[in-house]
Design a protein around this motif. Structure first.
Motif, PDB file in Angstrom:
ATOM      1  N   UNK A 133       0.826  -1.212   0.000  1.00  0.00           N
ATOM      2  CA  UNK A 133       0.000   0.000   0.000  1.00  0.00           C
ATOM      3  C   UNK A 133       0.860   1.262   0.000  1.00  0.00           C
ATOM      4  N   UNK A 134       1.959   1.232   0.725  1.00  0.00           N
ATOM      5  CA  UNK A 134       2.862   2.383   0.737  1.00  0.00           C
ATOM      6  C   UNK A 134       3.513   2.568  -0.625  1.00  0.00           C
ATOM      7  N   UNK A 135       3.891   1.462  -1.264  1.00  0.00           N
ATOM      8  CA  UNK A 135       4.504   1.555  -2.590  1.00  0.00           C
ATOM      9  C   UNK A 135       3.506   2.109  -3.610  1.00  0.00           C
ATOM     10  N   UNK A 136       2.247   1.670  -3.527  1.00  0.00           N
ATOM     11  CA  UNK A 136       1.233   2.196  -4.439  1.00  0.00           C
ATOM     12  C   UNK A 136       1.013   3.687  -4.188  1.00  0.00           C
TER      13      UNK A 136
ATOM     14  N   UNK B 292      11.165   0.098  -0.145  1.00  0.00           N
ATOM     15  CA  UNK B 292       9.888  -0.604  -0.017  1.00  0.00           C
ATOM     16  C   UNK B 292       9.893  -1.921  -0.797  1.00  0.00           C
ATOM     17  N   UNK B 293      10.452  -1.905  -1.990  1.00  0.00           N
ATOM     18  CA  UNK B 293      10.532  -3.139  -2.779  1.00  0.00           C
ATOM     19  C   UNK B 293      11.429  -4.165  -2.081  1.00  0.00           C
ATOM     20  N   UNK B 294      12.500  -3.685  -1.487  1.00  0.00           N
ATOM     21  CA  UNK B 294      13.394  -4.574  -0.747  1.00  0.00           C
ATOM     22  C   UNK B 294      12.679  -5.166   0.466  1.00  0.00           C
ATOM     23  N   UNK B 295      11.913  -4.344   1.195  1.00  0.00           N
ATOM     24  CA  UNK B 295      11.173  -4.835   2.362  1.00  0.00           C
ATOM     25  C   UNK B 295      10.112  -5.855   1.955  1.00  0.00           C
TER      26      UNK B 295
END
Length: 173
Positions: A126-129, A158-161
Motif C-alpha cells: 500500500x505504501x509503494x502504491x 519498499x521493494x526490498x522490504x
C-alpha cells in the motif's frame, strides 16, 4: 465467477500433478492467493496500454500481491487473513520443559509467518502504491532533481522490504 480463480486453480493442480488436498476444504487445488497474484499481474498489464491506465494497472497489481481483500464465498478455504483457530498448540502434561519451550518457539514462528509477514507485505504494498500515485501526479520538471532521487530511494527500500518479507523472512522463520 470473475476470473475463474477456483476453476483455474483446480485445472492447474491437475496439470501440475498436485496430489495433496487442501487442509481446510479437502479439495485438490493450487493456492488461491498464487492465482490471484498472477491474475492481478495479467490485469495490470492489460490496463497499462490505456491512457493513464498505469495507475489503475499498478493498483490491480499491488492490491493482489498479496491479495488484500476478498468479498466472495466461492473460495471457501481462501482467507486473506489467517484463521487463528487453525493454529493450535498441542498440550501434553508429560512434555519436558525443553519440549514446551520448543513448541512455544515454533508457535511464535508460525504466527510470524502467518500474521506478521503478510501484514508487513501488505503495508509495503500500500505504501509503494501511494508512492507511485504521488510520484505520478506531483513530480514535475521543476522538482524532478529534488524529489526524483528520494522517490526512487524510497521505492527501492519498499521493494526490498516486500521482497524480503516474501522470500527471506519466511524461509528464516
Amino acid at each position: 465467477r470473475g476470473y475463474l480463480i477456483e476453476e483455474r486453480c483446480r485445472i492447474y493442480a491437475g496439470q501440475m500433478q498436485e496430489a495433496q488436498p487442501c487442509r481446510i476444504c479437502g479439495k485438490v487445488h493450487i493456492k488461491y492467493n498464487q492465482m490471484m497474484i498472477a491474475t492481478g499481474r495479467q490485469v495490470s498489464l492489460a490496463l497499462q496500454i490505456v491512457p493513464f491506465g498505469s495507475v489503475a494497472g499498478k493498483m490491480a497489481e499491488y492490491f493482489n500481491d498479496p491479495p488484500i481483500f476478498y468479498f466472495g464465498e466461492k473460495l471457501e478455504c481462501f482467507r486473506p487473513w489467517v484463521d487463528l483457530t487453525l493454529m493450535k498448540l498441542p498440550e501434553n502434561a508429560k512434555d519436558s520443559a525443553m519440549t514446551k519451550i520448543l513448541l512455544f518457539v515454533a508457535t511464535c514462528c508460525s504466527y510470524g509467518i502467518e500474521l506478521v509477514i503478510p501484514l508487513l507485505r501488505r503495508l509495503a504494498t500500500l505504501t509503494m502504491f501511494s508512492l507511485v500515485v504521488m510520484a505520478t501526479f506531483t513530480i514535475t520538471e521543476e522538482n524532478l532533481v529534488e524529489w526524483g532521487g528520494q522517490v526512487i530511494t524510497w521505492a527501492f527500500y519498499l521493494a526490498f522490504a516486500k521482497a524480503g518479507g516474501e522470500l527471506f523472512l519466511e524461509v528464516l522463520l
